[in-house]
Design a protein around this motif. Structure first.
Motif, short mmCIF file in Angstrom:
data_model
loop_
_atom_site.label_atom_id
_atom_site.label_comp_id
_atom_site.label_asym_id
_atom_site.label_seq_id
_atom_site.Cartn_x
_atom_site.Cartn_y
_atom_site.Cartn_z
N GLU A 1 53.90 -0.24 55.63
CA GLU A 1 55.27 -1.65 55.08
C GLU A 1 55.20 -1.95 53.99
O GLU A 1 56.36 -2.55 54.64
N SER A 2 54.67 -2.02 53.50
CA SER A 2 54.91 -2.12 51.52
C SER A 2 57.19 -2.10 51.75
O SER A 2 57.47 -2.95 50.98
N THR B 1 44.78 -3.29 58.15
CA THR B 1 45.30 -2.39 57.74
C THR B 1 44.87 -2.00 56.59
O THR B 1 44.40 -3.49 55.53
N ALA C 1 47.82 -7.18 55.09
CA ALA C 1 48.98 -6.85 55.93
C ALA C 1 49.55 -8.12 56.89
O ALA C 1 48.83 -8.79 57.79
N THR C 2 50.86 -8.77 56.51
CA THR C 2 50.86 -8.90 57.94
C THR C 2 50.78 -9.04 59.21
O THR C 2 50.31 -9.71 60.01
N ARG C 3 50.90 -7.49 59.44
CA ARG C 3 50.91 -6.84 60.61
C ARG C 3 49.66 -7.05 61.58
O ARG C 3 49.13 -6.79 62.38
N ASP C 4 48.54 -6.84 60.67
CA ASP C 4 47.14 -7.89 60.79
C ASP C 4 46.54 -8.67 61.44
O ASP C 4 45.47 -9.83 61.71
N GLU D 1 51.76 2.71 52.18
CA GLU D 1 52.81 3.44 53.93
C GLU D 1 53.41 3.55 54.45
O GLU D 1 54.66 3.68 54.80
N ASP E 1 46.91 2.83 53.27
CA ASP E 1 48.22 2.43 54.42
C ASP E 1 49.66 1.80 54.36
O ASP E 1 50.34 1.75 54.79
N TRP E 2 49.07 0.08 54.17
CA TRP E 2 50.04 -0.67 53.64
C TRP E 2 50.67 -0.44 53.25
O TRP E 2 52.20 -0.52 53.39
N PHE F 1 44.69 -1.37 52.01
CA PHE F 1 45.40 -1.24 51.17
C PHE F 1 46.61 0.07 51.34
O PHE F 1 47.39 -0.13 50.73
#
Length: 127
Positions: free
Chosen positions: A119-120, A110, A18-21, A117, A114-115, A112
């Motif tokens: 970020e996607s 994150t 995830a980009t946030r990670d 919910e 959670d991603w 999958f």
């Protein structure tokens, strides 16, 4: 992307992050530079197969990832050497990230589901 995953990677898992990670790992390189000198890190938080990713997506969103005709992906891979090389590499080698070690270093990675919910964009939240 899902069709390319199916055609090129087949039933192999694909490591994703995830980009946030990415930011927390980049920050640690600045905060503890001596720990990262000469060290390359492959980042991934999950490595689902396409079927597992679709199962999670169906549970969260109600449908699988949209796909297109396989011949379009094959044509793109033929016309773009870089794209073909990338997907052959995903299938044969992949990133080789040590996900369990990465999760020890940053337990908040994150998943999958959670991603999907957070970020996607698959789940549109109304205000």
């Amino acid at each position: 992307m899902a069709t390319a995953w199916r055609v090129a990677v087949k039933d192999e898992p694909l490591q994703l992050v995830a980009t946030r990670d990415i930011g927390p790992f980049a920050a640690q390189e600045f905060l503890r530079p001596d720990d990262f000198v000469g060290r390359a890190i492959s980042l991934a938080g999950v490595e689902p197969t396409l079927n597992a990713a679709n199962t999670t997506l169906r549970r969260k969103v109600g449908h699988a990832m949209p796909e297109t005709f396989h011949f379009l992906v094959r044509f793109i891979r033929l016309m773009s050497a870089e794209c073909g090389t990338m997907f052959r590499w995903f299938h044969s080698e992949g990133y080789g990230a040590n996900i369990s070690a990465l999760r020890k270093e940053y337990p908040g990675m994150t998943g999958f589901g959670d991603w999907i919910e957070v970020e996607s964009g698959w789940l549109k939240k109304s205000d």
